[in-house]
Design a protein around this motif. Structure first.
Motif, PDB file in Angstrom:
ATOM      1  N   ALA A   8       0.827  -1.206   0.000  1.00 19.03           N
ATOM      2  CA  ALA A   8       0.000   0.000   0.000  1.00 19.03           C
ATOM      3  C   ALA A   8       0.865   1.261   0.000  1.00 19.03           C
ATOM      4  O   ALA A   8       0.568   2.226  -0.718  1.00 19.03           O
ATOM      5  CB  ALA A   8      -0.932  -0.009   1.210  1.00 19.03           C
ATOM      6  N   LEU A   9       1.934   1.251   0.783  1.00 24.11           N
ATOM      7  CA  LEU A   9       2.815   2.419   0.833  1.00 24.11           C
ATOM      8  C   LEU A   9       3.554   2.607  -0.485  1.00 24.11           C
ATOM      9  O   LEU A   9       3.729   3.735  -0.959  1.00 24.11           O
ATOM     10  CB  LEU A   9       3.799   2.295   1.995  1.00 24.11           C
ATOM     11  N   ARG A  10       3.993   1.517  -1.095  1.00 23.05           N
ATOM     12  CA  ARG A  10       4.651   1.605  -2.407  1.00 23.05           C
ATOM     13  C   ARG A  10       3.687   2.179  -3.449  1.00 23.05           C
ATOM     14  O   ARG A  10       4.073   2.991  -4.287  1.00 23.05           O
ATOM     15  CB  ARG A  10       5.139   0.229  -2.854  1.00 23.05           C
ATOM     16  N   GLU A  11       2.432   1.767  -3.388  1.00 25.30           N
ATOM     17  CA  GLU A  11       1.421   2.291  -4.320  1.00 25.30           C
ATOM     18  C   GLU A  11       1.204   3.785  -4.083  1.00 25.30           C
ATOM     19  O   GLU A  11       1.122   4.565  -5.029  1.00 25.30           O
ATOM     20  CB  GLU A  11       0.118   1.525  -4.144  1.00 25.30           C
ATOM     21  N   ALA A  12       1.135   4.178  -2.820  1.00 26.48           N
ATOM     22  CA  ALA A  12       0.953   5.595  -2.490  1.00 26.48           C
ATOM     23  C   ALA A  12       2.123   6.425  -3.002  1.00 26.48           C
ATOM     24  O   ALA A  12       1.932   7.514  -3.563  1.00 26.48           O
ATOM     25  CB  ALA A  12       0.796   5.769  -0.984  1.00 26.48           C
ATOM     26  N   MET A  25       6.952   5.796   7.005  1.00 26.17           N
ATOM     27  CA  MET A  25       6.278   4.573   7.455  1.00 26.17           C
ATOM     28  C   MET A  25       6.920   3.333   6.835  1.00 26.17           C
ATOM     29  O   MET A  25       7.085   2.313   7.507  1.00 26.17           O
ATOM     30  CB  MET A  25       4.797   4.640   7.107  1.00 26.17           C
ATOM     31  N   LEU A  26       7.301   3.441   5.566  1.00 27.23           N
ATOM     32  CA  LEU A  26       7.942   2.312   4.903  1.00 27.23           C
ATOM     33  C   LEU A  26       9.284   1.996   5.561  1.00 27.23           C
ATOM     34  O   LEU A  26       9.608   0.835   5.827  1.00 27.23           O
ATOM     35  CB  LEU A  26       8.128   2.632   3.419  1.00 27.23           C
ATOM     36  N   GLY A  27      10.043   3.023   5.871  1.00 29.10           N
ATOM     37  CA  GLY A  27      11.309   2.825   6.571  1.00 29.10           C
ATOM     38  C   GLY A  27      11.115   2.177   7.930  1.00 29.10           C
ATOM     39  O   GLY A  27      11.877   1.290   8.327  1.00 29.10           O
ATOM     40  N   GLU A  42      15.080   4.107   2.213  1.00 27.09           N
ATOM     41  CA  GLU A  42      13.880   4.933   2.353  1.00 27.09           C
ATOM     42  C   GLU A  42      14.170   6.219   3.116  1.00 27.09           C
ATOM     43  O   GLU A  42      13.702   7.298   2.732  1.00 27.09           O
ATOM     44  CB  GLU A  42      12.757   4.152   3.027  1.00 27.09           C
ATOM     45  N   PHE A  43      14.955   6.130   4.183  1.00 30.15           N
ATOM     46  CA  PHE A  43      15.251   7.339   4.949  1.00 30.15           C
ATOM     47  C   PHE A  43      16.212   8.260   4.198  1.00 30.15           C
ATOM     48  O   PHE A  43      16.134   9.486   4.350  1.00 30.15           O
ATOM     49  CB  PHE A  43      15.748   6.996   6.352  1.00 30.15           C
ATOM     50  N   GLU A  44      17.093   7.701   3.374  1.00 26.27           N
ATOM     51  CA  GLU A  44      17.941   8.555   2.523  1.00 26.27           C
ATOM     52  C   GLU A  44      17.076   9.285   1.502  1.00 26.27           C
ATOM     53  O   GLU A  44      17.293  10.481   1.241  1.00 26.27           O
ATOM     54  CB  GLU A  44      19.011   7.722   1.830  1.00 26.27           C
TER      55      GLU A  44
END
Length: 85
Positions: A8-12, A25-27, A42-44
């Motif tokens: 879901a996060l990748r889609e967003a 959130m993904l991180g 992700e954080f980078e």
């Protein structure tokens, strides 16, 4: 369910790459799954999208430190200190 949350996060992010909370959130999901390299990526990305923020680059430094890359961690922390002036 980490798998569904990740999807879901990748889609967003695909729909809106400026959706900063999704990167964070993904991180966090990756950290909880002990996927440090993915969390670092992700954080980078989040840090590059928020050049003045101190939170994401601080987490990048923490991830480097946790992985034993103390020189990279120190460099990151020093960059954060420059932002916080």
């Amino acid at each position: 369910d980490f798998g569904r949350a990740e999807a879901a996060l990748r889609e967003a992010i695909a729909i809106d790459p400026q959706l900063l909370d999704a990167y964070s959130m993904l991180g966090q999901i990756y950290i909880r799954q002990n996927r440090a390299a993915d969390a670092l990526r992700e954080f980078e990305t989040l840090a590059s999208l928020q050049p003045g923020a101190i939170g994401p680059p601080t987490i990048v430094g923490m991830l480097h430190y946790a992985a034993g890359r103390t020189a990279e961690a120190r460099k990151q922390y020093e960059a954060v200190l420059q932002l916080d002036r």
